[in-house]
Design a protein around this motif. Structure first.
Motif, PDB file in Angstrom:
ATOM      1  N   UNK A  60      39.287  43.603  47.087  1.00 14.83           N
ATOM      2  CA  UNK A  60      39.998  42.330  46.932  1.00 14.83           C
ATOM      3  C   UNK A  60      41.485  42.517  47.287  1.00 14.83           C
ATOM      4  N   UNK A  61      42.048  43.616  46.854  1.00  9.46           N
ATOM      5  CA  UNK A  61      43.468  43.879  47.159  1.00  9.46           C
ATOM      6  C   UNK A  61      43.664  44.200  48.631  1.00  9.46           C
ATOM      7  N   UNK A  62      42.738  44.996  49.155  1.00  3.39           N
ATOM      8  CA  UNK A  62      42.830  45.399  50.554  1.00  3.39           C
ATOM      9  C   UNK A  62      42.730  44.188  51.483  1.00  3.39           C
ATOM     10  N   UNK A  63      41.803  43.298  51.172  1.00  2.00           N
ATOM     11  CA  UNK A  63      41.585  42.122  52.026  1.00  2.00           C
ATOM     12  C   UNK A  63      42.855  41.290  52.113  1.00  2.00           C
ATOM     13  N   UNK A  64      43.599  41.238  51.026  1.00  2.00           N
ATOM     14  CA  UNK A  64      44.844  40.476  51.061  1.00  2.00           C
ATOM     15  C   UNK A  64      45.926  41.238  51.821  1.00  2.00           C
ATOM     16  N   UNK A  65      45.998  42.540  51.567  1.00  2.00           N
ATOM     17  CA  UNK A  65      47.028  43.334  52.241  1.00  2.00           C
ATOM     18  C   UNK A  65      46.885  43.235  53.756  1.00  2.00           C
ATOM     19  N   UNK A  66      45.642  43.170  54.252  1.00  2.00           N
ATOM     20  CA  UNK A  66      45.405  43.082  55.705  1.00  2.00           C
ATOM     21  C   UNK A  66      45.214  41.640  56.165  1.00  2.00           C
TER      22      UNK A  66
ATOM     23  N   UNK B 182      33.244  40.309  32.312  1.00  2.00           N
ATOM     24  CA  UNK B 182      34.174  39.477  33.098  1.00  2.00           C
ATOM     25  C   UNK B 182      33.468  38.517  34.042  1.00  2.00           C
ATOM     26  N   UNK B 183      32.216  38.786  34.362  1.00  2.00           N
ATOM     27  CA  UNK B 183      31.502  37.919  35.290  1.00  2.00           C
ATOM     28  C   UNK B 183      32.235  37.816  36.608  1.00  2.00           C
ATOM     29  N   UNK B 184      32.330  36.585  37.123  1.00  2.00           N
ATOM     30  CA  UNK B 184      32.947  36.379  38.429  1.00  2.00           C
ATOM     31  C   UNK B 184      34.451  36.699  38.427  1.00  2.00           C
ATOM     32  N   UNK B 185      35.039  36.878  37.240  1.00  2.00           N
ATOM     33  CA  UNK B 185      36.457  37.262  37.187  1.00  2.00           C
ATOM     34  C   UNK B 185      36.680  38.731  37.482  1.00  2.00           C
ATOM     35  N   UNK B 186      35.591  39.498  37.545  1.00  2.00           N
ATOM     36  CA  UNK B 186      35.743  40.917  37.876  1.00  2.00           C
ATOM     37  C   UNK B 186      36.480  41.019  39.216  1.00  2.00           C
ATOM     38  N   UNK B 187      37.478  41.878  39.264  1.00  2.00           N
ATOM     39  CA  UNK B 187      38.241  42.023  40.514  1.00  2.00           C
ATOM     40  C   UNK B 187      39.444  41.109  40.581  1.00  2.00           C
ATOM     41  N   UNK B 188      39.524  40.172  39.638  1.00  2.00           N
ATOM     42  CA  UNK B 188      40.707  39.306  39.600  1.00  2.00           C
ATOM     43  C   UNK B 188      41.912  40.150  39.193  1.00  2.00           C
ATOM     44  N   UNK B 189      43.021  40.005  39.900  1.00  2.00           N
ATOM     45  CA  UNK B 189      44.231  40.687  39.457  1.00  2.00           C
ATOM     46  C   UNK B 189      45.379  39.695  39.445  1.00  2.00           C
ATOM     47  N   UNK B 190      46.475  40.081  38.840  1.00  2.00           N
ATOM     48  CA  UNK B 190      47.617  39.169  38.732  1.00  2.00           C
ATOM     49  C   UNK B 190      48.793  39.669  39.551  1.00  2.00           C
ATOM     50  N   UNK B 191      48.491  40.422  40.607  1.00  2.00           N
ATOM     51  CA  UNK B 191      49.564  40.963  41.459  1.00  2.00           C
ATOM     52  C   UNK B 191      50.489  39.863  41.963  1.00  2.00           C
ATOM     53  N   UNK B 192      49.929  38.700  42.239  1.00  2.00           N
ATOM     54  CA  UNK B 192      50.716  37.616  42.832  1.00  2.00           C
ATOM     55  C   UNK B 192      51.607  36.884  41.837  1.00  2.00           C
TER      56      UNK B 192
END
Ligand code: ARG
Length: 572
Positions: free
Chosen positions: A504-510, A109-119
């Protein structure tokens, strides 16, 4: 597996929960088990731990006995080791399988690692920076710029579509005063040379003079009225002040590497205000109070919001209501973010309350994202005779210091100037963002530029070191699939890599860029330790896997820095 299955990220905590669930089927739900699982600080206590002391009542047994009994029943085949330690069950992951899984994912995945589609692609307007025309940009505006920019990147990484909007303070009665002052004492060349300094000077002079000459105030009122009515000369001057101010602001944005999607300042909403006032009236929300129009907010325990002054003039909040309505209509936002200093906390409570009263769909997802104060070497940044230059100077100083360091450490580096910029500016952005945003910070430039300690250059340097290893190993193709590492020295680094998607998810949640900054420090530290203890380039069977690990670390360090708005030079 990820909730929607779009990314194959093994949830190792789930693996632990799944092993425990059958042993407690009658007593604890799978969900409760999952929530109780902890991550021990020290790896010698396992990679995950399940505490049993809260279960003593339910099982009518001593916690240690519970732990012993559960371990006897559970399927240990997926783990390297499962151990009882007092009132805990410690789970040790299968290092070979785990490392192969993570390295395969990051490699693929390269730099896409950690990408999610929650939004789910939802629009998120971010109100950020938003300085005032003809005034110096303050430290608050700058923090807002840097924090907002990072939150925008974090939003994208979580599958949202951020819209960075610079809500310039470009309207208000002060522009009448500024026009009068300019026409009386101003000079075109001066404004062009140093717009902010000179515009501030005129404005200050206006306030000195109008004490003796109150008729100046009448003139200013007339000019503002002309401006509101679209008079050509008034509009020309206003728009010129705005352009010149923006030029000055843009110098700083350029240096920081921050761009905006829109510059819809307060003036943009002039023609959208009447509709909003009509709507407030129709909904029966406007009340008269001493000649002015207000919205009562007593049911929110807030003071009434003043919407129109007794002379019919609109206010900051009137324009913000129009802004929120416009964003609501234009973007159907999933969230509405305002990155503005904590001194406007009460104000944003009022704004949210008014919008809630109006029934605006996006009101419930309006978030004010406040932050604390920052000083540099004990000095406030914006105070020097109203000049915005100071921050510019701080950035330039930082770049110059970085250049000196590079000249000493790596005199043969080809693109020294470029790297010095990346390091100097990166040090400042990182020095800001590594702190929880509500903390007030005093910023020491020399400290933030150190290559050791919790700094931007430290993380950049760890990544450059990884790149240098990869350059040396250029003849080897790093292993992707099935790269297993059994070396215990690598374990902390492998596990830290695996944490990235959750961070990545936590940073957005906070709404906390500091989560990402702290993570990047943690990954850099783990990697530096690994690098010090292991011969990465030794020719043995695990070498391809080690190189895959180094490559993965480099990728994720760079990606973490990118989420903060910090660049990562390949060499430094
Ligand atoms: N221009 C304002 C100030 O300098 C900040 C604007 C913040 N954004 C907003 N929508 N009110 O204080």
């Amino acid at each position: 597996m990820d909730k929607d299955g779009s990314f194959v990220i093994m949830d190792y905590k789930q693996l632990v929960a799944d092993a425990l669930a059958p042993t407690m089927a009658d007593t604890l739900s799978a969900d409760d088990i999952y929530k109780k699982i902890e991550r021990p600080k020290d790896s010698s206590m396992g990679d995950y731990a399940f505490p049993t002391f809260t279960l003593a009542k339910t099982f009518r047994k001593a916690p240690q006995q519970i732990a012993t009994d559960l371990v006897e029943q559970l399927d240990q085949s997926k783990f390297e080791k499962v151990q009882v330690a007092g009132p805990y069950i410690n789970f040790f992951l299968d290092k070979a399988a785990f490392s192969a899984d993570i390295l395969a994912q990051v490699s693929a995945q390269g730099a896409d690692f950690g990408q999610n589609e929650n939004g789910k692609g939802g629009n998120v307007p971010i109100d950020m920076s938003s300085p005032n025309i003809a005034k110096p940009i303050s430290m608050g505006h700058l923090r807002s710029t840097v924090i907002g920019n990072s939150i925008a990147e974090i939003l994208k990484k979580n599958g949202y579509n951020p819209i960075k909007d610079n809500h310039l303070g470009d309207w208000g009665t002060q522009f009448g005063k500024l026009i009068v002052a300019y026409l009386k004492w101003g000079n075109e060349d001066d404004v062009k040379k140093d717009p902010i300094t000179n515009l501030v000077k005129y404005y200050v002079k206006f306030h000195q003079e109008d004490k003796e000459h109150p008729e100046l105030d009448d003139e200013a009122r007339e000019w503002f009225k002309k401006l509101e009515d679209g008079d050509a000369e008034a509009h020309r001057l206003w728009s010129w002040f705005r352009d010149e101010s923006l030029k000055a602001f843009n110098q700083i944005y350029d240096k920081l590497g921050v761009t905006f999607d829109t510059y819809n300042g307060e003036a943009f909403y002039n023609d959208k205000m009447q509709a909003v006032i009509d709507e407030l009236k129709e909904k029966g929300l406007l009340k008269e109070s001493q000649g002015a129009q207000v919205v009562d907010l007593s049911k929110y325990d807030l003071n009434p919001a003043l919407i129109l002054k007794s002379d019919g003039a609109s206010l900051y909040i009137t324009r913000d209501i129009a802004t929120a309505v416009y964003r609501d209509k234009t973007y159907h936002p999933a969230m509405n973010l305002y990155v503005v200093g904590s001194e406007q906390m009460y104000y944003f409570q009022q704004l949210k309350a008014v919008l809630t009263e109006m029934g605006l769909a996006s009101a419930k997802d309006l978030h004010h994202i406040p932050f604390g104060l920052i000083t540099v070497d004990g000095k406030k940044l914006s105070t020097r005779s109203g000049r915005i230059i100071l921050l510019d100077e701080v950035l330039d100083d930082s770049i110059a210091m970085a250049k000196k360091q590079i000249a000493e450490k790596n005199p043969d580096l080809p693109n020294k100037d470029e790297v010095a910029k990346q390091v100097g500016v990166g040090a400042i952005i990182f020095g800001d963002l590594k702190n929880e945003r509500m903390n007030s910070i005093d910023f020491n430039l020399a400290d933030q530029l150190k290559f050791e300690g919790e700094t931007g250059p430290y993380v950049q340097y760890a990544r450059a070191r990884a790149e240098s290893i990869l350059r040396k190993a250029a003849d080897v193709t790093p292993a992707g699939e099935n790269a297993t590492i059994n070396d215990p020295e690598a374990w902390e680094t492998v596990k830290t890599l695996a944490d990235f998607p959750a961070i990545v998810e936590e940073a957005l949640a906070d709404f906390e860029p500091s989560d990402i900054a702290k993570y990047s420090i943690r990954l850099a530290k783990a990697f530096n330790k690994y690098y010090a203890h292991s011969k990465i380039l030794a020719d043995d069977a695990e070498k391809p896997a080690r190189l895959a690990l180094v490559k993965s670390v480099s990728t994720i360090l760079k990606e973490s820095l990118r989420l903060l708005g910090v660049q990562a030079p390949d060499e430094m």
